[in-house]
Design a protein around this motif. Structure first.
Motif, PDB file in Angstrom:
ATOM      1  N   THR A  39     -38.994  47.356 -35.546  1.00  0.00           N
ATOM      2  CA  THR A  39     -37.575  47.467 -35.890  1.00  0.00           C
ATOM      3  C   THR A  39     -37.381  48.250 -37.181  1.00  0.00           C
ATOM      4  O   THR A  39     -36.511  49.124 -37.270  1.00  0.00           O
ATOM      5  N   LYS A 130     -27.075  46.410 -38.718  1.00  0.00           N
ATOM      6  CA  LYS A 130     -27.619  45.721 -37.544  1.00  0.00           C
ATOM      7  C   LYS A 130     -29.146  45.768 -37.505  1.00  0.00           C
ATOM      8  O   LYS A 130     -29.796  44.821 -37.067  1.00  0.00           O
ATOM      9  N   THR A 134     -31.356  42.405 -37.665  1.00  0.00           N
ATOM     10  CA  THR A 134     -32.388  42.141 -36.659  1.00  0.00           C
ATOM     11  C   THR A 134     -33.743  41.917 -37.315  1.00  0.00           C
ATOM     12  O   THR A 134     -34.473  40.985 -36.960  1.00  0.00           O
TER      13      THR A 134
END
Length: 161
Positions: A39, A130, A134
């Motif tokens: 991520t 975001k 996450t």
């Protein structure tokens, strides 16, 4: 010569480890750690996020090594750390990971909060809110998985004496 199929006892040991609490937590640590560093690495990052990426990749690799050494029952091959010391080695790894994941979680929460202004529908510029959110969730899951391993390992160590 074709490869030999695994012995029933070896297959039984592998399945026993995979179904054990330690095996399940190791799998969770590997999955959550990979999700965390992927991520972060897949997006633009900088500053203190480098520390989080270091912690995630470092402990992902170490956990992967511990997982496969235990899965294949080859911990006796590790000099100084294997054999009778293997449970202490795992416990030390989990404590060290928990200690370093706690500030990593803090860094991710701080960066998420710092970028919360761009979480508006009218905001049209690129925003990492975001992504950081996450990553913060995955960092929390990683930290929780390592803390569960610490508690389980310490409990097991105290029971053995």
């Amino acid at each position: 010569m074709p490869p030999q199929p695994p012995q029933p006892q070896v297959r039984g040991n592998i399945l026993k480890f995979l179904r054990s609490f330690m095996g399940i937590t190791r799998i969770l640590q590997i999955v959550f750690g990979a999700c965390l560093w992927v991520t972060i690495a897949a997006n633009k990052y900088g500053g203190s996020i480098h520390f989080v990426l270091f912690v995630a990749v470092f402990f992902w690799l170490l956990t992967l090594a511990l997982f496969f050494l235990t899965l294949l029952d080859k911990q006796d091959l590790v000099p100084l750390l294997g054999g009778d010391r293997w449970s202490c080695t795992n416990l030390a790894h989990d404590v060290f990971a928990s200690v370093l994941y706690l500030p990593a979680v803090g860094v991710m929460i701080y960066n998420t909060d710092r970028n919360s202004f761009c979480n508006l529908p009218q905001y049209k510029h690129p925003c990492l809110y975001k992504v950081y959110l996450t990553a913060a969730v995955f960092a929390c899951f990683c930290c929780l998985a390592y803390l569960l391993s610490v508690i389980f390992g310490a409990r097991r160590k105290c029971q053995r004496g």
